[in-house]
Design a protein around this motif. Structure first.
Motif, PDB file in Angstrom:
ATOM      1  N   ILE A  95       0.853  -1.109   0.053  1.00  0.00           N
ATOM      2  CA  ILE A  95      -0.065   0.015   0.015  1.00  0.00           C
ATOM      3  C   ILE A  95       0.823   1.192  -0.034  1.00  0.00           C
ATOM      4  CG2 ILE A  95      -2.034   1.393   1.173  1.00  0.00           C
ATOM      5  CD1 ILE A  95      -2.616  -1.518  -0.182  1.00  0.00           C
TER       6      ILE A  95
ATOM      7  N   ARG B 216     -11.977  -1.019  -0.567  1.00  0.00           N
ATOM      8  CA  ARG B 216     -10.838  -0.954   0.257  1.00  0.00           C
ATOM      9  C   ARG B 216     -10.418  -2.258   0.582  1.00  0.00           C
ATOM     10  NH1 ARG B 216      -9.928   4.420   3.605  1.00  0.00           N
ATOM     11  NH2 ARG B 216     -10.727   6.106   2.217  1.00  0.00           N
TER      12      ARG B 216
ATOM     13  N   LEU C 140      -6.944  -4.578  -0.173  1.00  0.00           N
ATOM     14  CA  LEU C 140      -6.013  -4.987   0.526  1.00  0.00           C
ATOM     15  C   LEU C 140      -5.847  -6.489   0.449  1.00  0.00           C
ATOM     16  CD1 LEU C 140      -6.813  -3.145   3.919  1.00  0.00           C
ATOM     17  CD2 LEU C 140      -4.944  -2.948   2.492  1.00  0.00           C
TER      18      LEU C 140
ATOM     19  N   THR D  91       0.089   0.234   5.614  1.00  0.00           N
ATOM     20  CA  THR D  91      -1.259   1.004   5.595  1.00  0.00           C
ATOM     21  C   THR D  91      -1.052   2.050   6.425  1.00  0.00           C
ATOM     22  OG1 THR D  91      -2.042  -0.142   7.536  1.00  0.00           O
ATOM     23  CG2 THR D  91      -2.314  -1.143   5.238  1.00  0.00           C
TER      24      THR D  91
ATOM     25  N   ALA E 271      -4.383  -3.809  10.261  1.00  0.00           N
ATOM     26  CA  ALA E 271      -4.146  -3.227   8.937  1.00  0.00           C
ATOM     27  C   ALA E 271      -5.379  -2.952   8.088  1.00  0.00           C
ATOM     28  CB  ALA E 271      -3.263  -4.145   8.344  1.00  0.00           C
TER      29      ALA E 271
ATOM     30  N   PHE F 224      -7.164   0.757   7.869  1.00  0.00           N
ATOM     31  CA  PHE F 224      -7.112   1.303   6.258  1.00  0.00           C
ATOM     32  C   PHE F 224      -8.615   1.535   6.028  1.00  0.00           C
ATOM     33  CE2 PHE F 224      -6.895   0.918   1.643  1.00  0.00           C
ATOM     34  CZ  PHE F 224      -5.980   1.694   1.412  1.00  0.00           C
TER      35      PHE F 224
END
Length: 287
Positions: free
Chosen positions: A104, A123, A127, A202, A276, A280
């Motif tokens: 990221i 999102r 990820l 992140t 994470a 994020f």
């Protein structure tokens, strides 16, 4: 207020699971220079060791004690095991931290992260795609080293059983199976570093910070494990179990140490991956 991605979910033809396909992300990462350089370094290590043994005359026992390193030139299987032994503590940490820490943060440093999310790529989907490819490349790195080492070692020292330092030997078939167990365990033991790197990725727009932070924290864990004053508290450190795979290159395969190490590593990794994803989803993306 709903985001562009949320509004797009109602658009005709939009499928969140079809955004950022794994094959596209994988091809992007395979073409990057850091991937090629890391692969070259890992593939080169067995050749460096062969030259070192040729110049130095081969390893020899110290104080009458025979270690795994002392059997490096006994066969290709022994040479592959030694390559894993000398690299598991630090060298294999680098590709894991690099591939997971550069996920990221690199997109943010290129100012392309907000455009990916505006595509729109959800999102969570972003990820998962990044993490899956990063872990896949990490596993490939850990497979590449022993495979090359086995080929180089066999060419240099011949194909034969895996000689055990404590005495005895494992047949070539059994040795191959044990090496697969070793590779699998080394990968699992590095999940903590992967989790640290991914979580840091992140949190920062600097890929080097995420990669360096993960490597640094891994080294700190190794240092703490060396502090014997901590006693049984060291059992909760992932570094304490990183060489538990040595039980796989014994006459009788012992699972106890590797099971404990796996539980510790997976627990830490799941917590870090969850942090994470959670962080994020709430992060303001400005780059």
């Amino acid at each position: 207020m709903s985001t562009l991605a949320e509004r797009a979910e109602t658009a005709d033809g939009y499928r969140p699971r079809h955004t950022l396909p794994l094959r596209v992300e994988l091809l992007r990462q395979l073409k990057r220079r850091r991937t090629l350089v890391m692969g070259a370094i890992l593939a080169l290590l067995p050749f460096v060791l062969v030259v070192a043994f040729a110049i130095g005359g081969g390893p020899g026992s110290r104080n009458g004690q025979v270690t795994l390193m002392d059997t490096a030139t006994a066969s290709g299987a022994n040479f592959a095991a030694v390559n894993l032994f000398v690299s598991a503590g630090f060298l294999l940490v680098i590709p894991v931290a690099l591939f997971c820490g550069d996920t990221i943060a690199s997109e943010a440093s290129w100012s392309s992260l907000r455009y990916l999310l505006a595509a729109p790529v959800p999102r969570t989907r972003l990820l998962w795609s990044k993490l899956t490819v990063a872990l896949g490349l990490s596993l490939a790195a850990m497979v590449l080293l022993p495979v090359v080492a086995l080929a180089v070692g066999t060419a240099a020292y011949g194909w034969g059983p895996l000689e055990i330092p404590t005495g005895g030997a494992l047949s070539t078939g059994t040795a191959t199976q044990r090496l697969l167990v070793v590779i699998a365990y080394v990968f699992v033991s590095q999940l903590v570093t992967a989790g640290l790197a991914f979580w840091l990725s992140t949190k920062t727009d600097a890929p080097l910070g995420a990669v360096g932070g993960a490597v640094g924290l891994t080294i700190v864990g190794n240092v703490l494990d060396a502090v014997t004053a901590l006693g049984h508290w060291r059992d909760f450190l992932p570094a304490h179990w990183q060489f538990a795979w040595a039980d796989a290159v014994q006459p009788q395969l012992e699972w106890a140490g590797m099971i404990k190490g796996t539980v510790i590593s997976v627990t830490y990794a799941l917590v870090l991956f969850a942090l994470a994803f959670r962080g994020f989803r709430r992060k303001d993306i400005v780059s």
